[in-house]
Write a protein that holds these residues in place. Sequence first.
Motif, PDB file in Angstrom:
ATOM      1  N   VAL A  93       0.828  -1.201   0.000  1.00 56.29           N
ATOM      2  CA  VAL A  93       0.000   0.000   0.000  1.00 56.29           C
ATOM      3  C   VAL A  93       0.867   1.257   0.000  1.00 56.29           C
ATOM      4  O   VAL A  93       1.831   1.354   0.759  1.00 56.29           O
ATOM      5  CB  VAL A  93      -0.930   0.022   1.237  1.00 56.29           C
ATOM      6  CG1 VAL A  93      -1.839   1.232   1.229  1.00 56.29           C
ATOM      7  CG2 VAL A  93      -1.747  -1.272   1.321  1.00 56.29           C
ATOM      8  N   ASP A  94       0.517   2.207  -0.852  1.00 55.35           N
ATOM      9  CA  ASP A  94       1.195   3.498  -0.915  1.00 55.35           C
ATOM     10  C   ASP A  94       0.852   4.294   0.343  1.00 55.35           C
ATOM     11  O   ASP A  94      -0.324   4.504   0.643  1.00 55.35           O
ATOM     12  CB  ASP A  94       0.733   4.249  -2.162  1.00 55.35           C
ATOM     13  CG  ASP A  94       1.448   5.559  -2.344  1.00 55.35           C
ATOM     14  OD1 ASP A  94       1.179   6.502  -1.559  1.00 55.35           O
ATOM     15  OD2 ASP A  94       2.260   5.666  -3.277  1.00 55.35           O
ATOM     16  N   ARG A  95       1.863   4.706   1.096  1.00 51.01           N
ATOM     17  CA  ARG A  95       1.622   5.439   2.347  1.00 51.01           C
ATOM     18  C   ARG A  95       0.924   6.772   2.110  1.00 51.01           C
ATOM     19  O   ARG A  95       0.096   7.199   2.896  1.00 51.01           O
ATOM     20  CB  ARG A  95       2.939   5.714   3.074  1.00 51.01           C
ATOM     21  CG  ARG A  95       3.514   4.529   3.770  1.00 51.01           C
ATOM     22  CD  ARG A  95       4.689   4.975   4.655  1.00 51.01           C
ATOM     23  NE  ARG A  95       5.325   3.834   5.251  1.00 51.01           N
ATOM     24  CZ  ARG A  95       4.903   3.249   6.365  1.00 51.01           C
ATOM     25  NH1 ARG A  95       3.851   3.707   6.984  1.00 51.01           N
ATOM     26  NH2 ARG A  95       5.548   2.209   6.851  1.00 51.01           N
ATOM     27  N   ARG A  96       1.271   7.461   1.043  1.00 55.38           N
ATOM     28  CA  ARG A  96       0.743   8.799   0.788  1.00 55.38           C
ATOM     29  C   ARG A  96      -0.716   8.768   0.343  1.00 55.38           C
ATOM     30  O   ARG A  96      -1.542   9.525   0.837  1.00 55.38           O
ATOM     31  CB  ARG A  96       1.601   9.511  -0.260  1.00 55.38           C
ATOM     32  CG  ARG A  96       1.258  10.973  -0.473  1.00 55.38           C
ATOM     33  CD  ARG A  96       2.192  11.639  -1.460  1.00 55.38           C
ATOM     34  NE  ARG A  96       2.202  10.983  -2.763  1.00 55.38           N
ATOM     35  CZ  ARG A  96       1.288  11.178  -3.713  1.00 55.38           C
ATOM     36  NH1 ARG A  96       0.281  11.995  -3.513  1.00 55.38           N
ATOM     37  NH2 ARG A  96       1.380  10.543  -4.864  1.00 55.38           N
ATOM     38  N   THR A  97      -1.039   7.874  -0.566  1.00 57.11           N
ATOM     39  CA  THR A  97      -2.385   7.856  -1.154  1.00 57.11           C
ATOM     40  C   THR A  97      -3.313   6.807  -0.554  1.00 57.11           C
ATOM     41  O   THR A  97      -4.521   6.906  -0.709  1.00 57.11           O
ATOM     42  CB  THR A  97      -2.298   7.594  -2.670  1.00 57.11           C
ATOM     43  OG1 THR A  97      -1.778   6.281  -2.880  1.00 57.11           O
ATOM     44  CG2 THR A  97      -1.449   8.634  -3.371  1.00 57.11           C
ATOM     45  N   GLY A  98      -2.748   5.779   0.071  1.00 53.95           N
ATOM     46  CA  GLY A  98      -3.551   4.668   0.585  1.00 53.95           C
ATOM     47  C   GLY A  98      -4.001   3.703  -0.504  1.00 53.95           C
ATOM     48  O   GLY A  98      -4.784   2.808  -0.235  1.00 53.95           O
ATOM     49  N   LEU A  99      -3.498   3.885  -1.732  1.00 50.35           N
ATOM     50  CA  LEU A  99      -3.870   2.995  -2.827  1.00 50.35           C
ATOM     51  C   LEU A  99      -3.065   1.704  -2.782  1.00 50.35           C
ATOM     52  O   LEU A  99      -1.887   1.708  -2.422  1.00 50.35           O
ATOM     53  CB  LEU A  99      -3.645   3.675  -4.173  1.00 50.35           C
ATOM     54  CG  LEU A  99      -4.542   4.869  -4.481  1.00 50.35           C
ATOM     55  CD1 LEU A  99      -4.143   5.486  -5.821  1.00 50.35           C
ATOM     56  CD2 LEU A  99      -5.996   4.472  -4.484  1.00 50.35           C
ATOM     57  N   ILE A 100      -3.712   0.617  -3.164  1.00 51.92           N
ATOM     58  CA  ILE A 100      -3.034  -0.677  -3.236  1.00 51.92           C
ATOM     59  C   ILE A 100      -2.177  -0.707  -4.493  1.00 51.92           C
ATOM     60  O   ILE A 100      -2.658  -0.495  -5.599  1.00 51.92           O
ATOM     61  CB  ILE A 100      -4.065  -1.824  -3.275  1.00 51.92           C
ATOM     62  CG1 ILE A 100      -4.887  -1.825  -1.988  1.00 51.92           C
ATOM     63  CG2 ILE A 100      -3.368  -3.164  -3.490  1.00 51.92           C
ATOM     64  CD1 ILE A 100      -6.091  -2.741  -2.024  1.00 51.92           C
ATOM     65  N   LEU A 101      -0.894  -0.965  -4.298  1.00 46.47           N
ATOM     66  CA  LEU A 101       0.048  -1.022  -5.409  1.00 46.47           C
ATOM     67  C   LEU A 101       0.241  -2.430  -5.921  1.00 46.47           C
ATOM     68  O   LEU A 101       0.579  -2.639  -7.078  1.00 46.47           O
ATOM     69  CB  LEU A 101       1.405  -0.439  -4.985  1.00 46.47           C
ATOM     70  CG  LEU A 101       1.379   0.990  -4.482  1.00 46.47           C
ATOM     71  CD1 LEU A 101       2.757   1.376  -3.983  1.00 46.47           C
ATOM     72  CD2 LEU A 101       0.892   1.936  -5.561  1.00 46.47           C
ATOM     73  N   GLY A 102       0.086  -3.411  -5.056  1.00 43.68           N
ATOM     74  CA  GLY A 102       0.272  -4.797  -5.462  1.00 43.68           C
ATOM     75  C   GLY A 102      -0.254  -5.740  -4.405  1.00 43.68           C
ATOM     76  O   GLY A 102      -0.547  -5.332  -3.280  1.00 43.68           O
ATOM     77  N   LEU A 103      -0.406  -7.004  -4.801  1.00 45.28           N
ATOM     78  CA  LEU A 103      -0.840  -8.001  -3.827  1.00 45.28           C
ATOM     79  C   LEU A 103      -0.237  -9.354  -4.176  1.00 45.28           C
ATOM     80  O   LEU A 103       0.150  -9.616  -5.302  1.00 45.28           O
ATOM     81  CB  LEU A 103      -2.363  -8.086  -3.752  1.00 45.28           C
ATOM     82  CG  LEU A 103      -3.127  -8.392  -5.033  1.00 45.28           C
ATOM     83  CD1 LEU A 103      -3.402  -9.864  -5.129  1.00 45.28           C
ATOM     84  CD2 LEU A 103      -4.424  -7.613  -5.019  1.00 45.28           C
ATOM     85  N   LEU A 104      -0.142 -10.181  -3.176  1.00 46.30           N
ATOM     86  CA  LEU A 104       0.453 -11.498  -3.311  1.00 46.30           C
ATOM     87  C   LEU A 104      -0.429 -12.500  -2.584  1.00 46.30           C
ATOM     88  O   LEU A 104      -0.740 -12.331  -1.403  1.00 46.30           O
ATOM     89  CB  LEU A 104       1.859 -11.494  -2.698  1.00 46.30           C
ATOM     90  CG  LEU A 104       2.596 -12.811  -2.697  1.00 46.30           C
ATOM     91  CD1 LEU A 104       2.935 -13.236  -4.121  1.00 46.30           C
ATOM     92  CD2 LEU A 104       3.846 -12.700  -1.872  1.00 46.30           C
ATOM     93  N   ASP A 105      -0.855 -13.542  -3.289  1.00 46.98           N
ATOM     94  CA  ASP A 105      -1.600 -14.627  -2.660  1.00 46.98           C
ATOM     95  C   ASP A 105      -0.626 -15.566  -1.973  1.00 46.98           C
ATOM     96  O   ASP A 105       0.347 -15.996  -2.579  1.00 46.98           O
ATOM     97  CB  ASP A 105      -2.383 -15.411  -3.707  1.00 46.98           C
ATOM     98  CG  ASP A 105      -3.580 -14.659  -4.235  1.00 46.98           C
ATOM     99  OD1 ASP A 105      -3.851 -14.789  -5.431  1.00 46.98           O
ATOM    100  OD2 ASP A 105      -4.219 -13.948  -3.464  1.00 46.98           O
ATOM    101  N   LEU A 106      -0.886 -15.867  -0.716  1.00 50.12           N
ATOM    102  CA  LEU A 106      -0.049 -16.819   0.008  1.00 50.12           C
ATOM    103  C   LEU A 106      -0.597 -18.230  -0.167  1.00 50.12           C
ATOM    104  O   LEU A 106      -1.811 -18.420  -0.246  1.00 50.12           O
ATOM    105  CB  LEU A 106      -0.012 -16.473   1.486  1.00 50.12           C
ATOM    106  CG  LEU A 106       0.639 -15.136   1.829  1.00 50.12           C
ATOM    107  CD1 LEU A 106       0.533 -14.885   3.324  1.00 50.12           C
ATOM    108  CD2 LEU A 106       2.081 -15.129   1.390  1.00 50.12           C
ATOM    109  N   PRO A 107       0.296 -19.215  -0.230  1.00 48.24           N
ATOM    110  CA  PRO A 107      -0.189 -20.595  -0.320  1.00 48.24           C
ATOM    111  C   PRO A 107      -0.940 -20.976   0.958  1.00 48.24           C
ATOM    112  O   PRO A 107      -0.623 -20.472   2.034  1.00 48.24           O
ATOM    113  CB  PRO A 107       1.085 -21.422  -0.481  1.00 48.24           C
ATOM    114  CG  PRO A 107       2.201 -20.538  -0.077  1.00 48.24           C
ATOM    115  CD  PRO A 107       1.730 -19.124  -0.176  1.00 48.24           C
ATOM    116  N   ASN A 108      -1.919 -21.848   0.832  1.00 49.49           N
ATOM    117  CA  ASN A 108      -2.713 -22.274   1.995  1.00 49.49           C
ATOM    118  C   ASN A 108      -1.944 -23.175   2.901  1.00 49.49           C
ATOM    119  O   ASN A 108      -1.212 -23.950   2.713  1.00 49.49           O
ATOM    120  CB  ASN A 108      -4.001 -22.966   1.555  1.00 49.49           C
ATOM    121  CG  ASN A 108      -4.925 -21.982   0.897  1.00 49.49           C
ATOM    122  OD1 ASN A 108      -4.905 -20.798   1.226  1.00 49.49           O
ATOM    123  ND2 ASN A 108      -5.748 -22.451  -0.013  1.00 49.49           N
TER     124      ASN A 108
END
Length: 58
Positions: free
Chosen positions: A43-58
């Motif tokens: 997450v971008d600290r300034r804007t609060g927008l999500i920049l990327g995501l990663l799915d974790l294995p179960n």
Amino acid sequence: MSAASGGQRRSARMVNLPVEHVIEYRDNDQIYHGFDNGRIYQVDRRTGLILGLLDLPN
């Protein structure tokens, strides 16, 4: 990490990363990481927008 579509803002449900992932995904002045529903969010600290995501294995 893949880019999140549409410049979505972080979820209110997002919590701190599980301890086992803190070293691998370090926060800095520009971004921080959160965790929700089995995914790590960058997450971008300034804007609060999500920049990327990663799915974790179960």
